[in-house]
Write a protein that holds these residues in place. Sequence first.
Motif, PDB file in Angstrom:
ATOM      1  N   ALA A 183       0.825  -1.214   0.000  1.00 31.75           N
ATOM      2  CA  ALA A 183       0.000   0.000   0.000  1.00 31.75           C
ATOM      3  C   ALA A 183       0.854   1.257   0.000  1.00 31.75           C
ATOM      4  O   ALA A 183       0.457   2.279  -0.579  1.00 31.75           O
ATOM      5  N   LEU A 184       2.021   1.194   0.623  1.00 25.99           N
ATOM      6  CA  LEU A 184       2.861   2.369   0.752  1.00 25.99           C
ATOM      7  C   LEU A 184       3.801   2.567  -0.430  1.00 25.99           C
ATOM      8  O   LEU A 184       4.002   3.690  -0.889  1.00 25.99           O
ATOM      9  N   PHE A 185       4.382   1.482  -0.943  1.00 25.31           N
ATOM     10  CA  PHE A 185       5.472   1.598  -1.911  1.00 25.31           C
ATOM     11  C   PHE A 185       5.128   1.164  -3.330  1.00 25.31           C
ATOM     12  O   PHE A 185       6.015   1.066  -4.173  1.00 25.31           O
ATOM     13  N   THR A 186       3.869   0.873  -3.594  1.00 25.40           N
ATOM     14  CA  THR A 186       3.459   0.551  -4.964  1.00 25.40           C
ATOM     15  C   THR A 186       2.280   1.437  -5.341  1.00 25.40           C
ATOM     16  O   THR A 186       1.590   1.973  -4.467  1.00 25.40           O
ATOM     17  N   PRO A 187       2.025   1.597  -6.628  1.00 27.06           N
ATOM     18  CA  PRO A 187       0.897   2.423  -7.070  1.00 27.06           C
ATOM     19  C   PRO A 187      -0.443   1.697  -7.029  1.00 27.06           C
ATOM     20  O   PRO A 187      -1.457   2.231  -7.500  1.00 27.06           O
ATOM     21  N   LEU A 188      -0.499   0.499  -6.460  1.00 29.47           N
ATOM     22  CA  LEU A 188      -1.714  -0.299  -6.464  1.00 29.47           C
ATOM     23  C   LEU A 188      -2.792   0.338  -5.586  1.00 29.47           C
ATOM     24  O   LEU A 188      -2.508   0.900  -4.530  1.00 29.47           O
ATOM     25  N   SER A 189      -4.045   0.203  -6.005  1.00 32.39           N
ATOM     26  CA  SER A 189      -5.169   0.649  -5.193  1.00 32.39           C
ATOM     27  C   SER A 189      -5.294  -0.267  -3.970  1.00 32.39           C
ATOM     28  O   SER A 189      -4.720  -1.361  -3.935  1.00 32.39           O
ATOM     29  N   GLN A 190      -6.085   0.170  -2.966  1.00 25.08           N
ATOM     30  CA  GLN A 190      -6.212  -0.627  -1.749  1.00 25.08           C
ATOM     31  C   GLN A 190      -6.816  -2.002  -2.030  1.00 25.08           C
ATOM     32  O   GLN A 190      -6.379  -3.006  -1.486  1.00 25.08           O
TER      33      GLN A 190
END
Length: 267
Positions: A183-190
């Motif tokens: 959640a912090l270090f990738t551009p992925l949604s929650q």
Amino acid sequence: TNCSLASGHMAAFASLQRFARGAKAAAVGMLGGSFGSMAGVGGGAVMVPMLRGLGINLSQHQAHAASLAAVVATGTMGAVSFAVAEKVDYAAAGTISGAALLCVRLGTRLSFALQGKGLSRVFGLFLTLAGPSVPLMHLSDIQKPDKDQPHNWFLLAAVGGVAGFASGLLGVGGGVIITPLLALFTPLSQHMVIGTSLASMVVPSSMAFFTYYRKGAVLPGIASSIAAGALAGSGLGSLGVMYIDDQTLRWVFAAVITLTGLRMVIR
């Protein structure tokens, strides 16, 4: 005749105890599976303390083994549900899972080298530190990568290695490590983070479970009951998570994990 009658009563009572124990394990699995699939973890952080008490009374290693059975079920059902909704990053999940496989046996070996109470406190400290990470990271000034930026594959592999080690050592799926870092270090949604985390924990958790089985720590009746409960709970949780806002999920995650960890540290 009296002896036969007494023996029959004892056998019936023993059967009733086994049934009650299995039913409690199934309920624990359902709770852990529903929570785990909503938070992007396997649910082991919730299940291990419950398996140590509630009349189930497993040893620390037996609780870890049973928890892993439920984690595999939770991860599988959750991953399928999120995959259907196209909320799984397969490349990231594969990288994390592969690295975790390389480290899971190291964690399992260390687990059997530690004494039960010491292992329980290590587990509790781990949860206490991991719990607040999900909501707090969204209050930090660290910026998430842009959506078009490629993954940091070295970081994903490092996350997988630590998660695999934790899976073997603590009987968890590693989601408490994977989820906040993704959640912090990738551009992925929650939602993509949760689906990817669940998918990445299935294979290493299966390996950890098999290692515990070879060590004689698996109770088949308890493992099958908790896995069945986890399957049901995960299915419900995966559906429900789509209707809960991200911030609420983060604080629920933090509260449950932190309180559970503190209880185990001071026990």
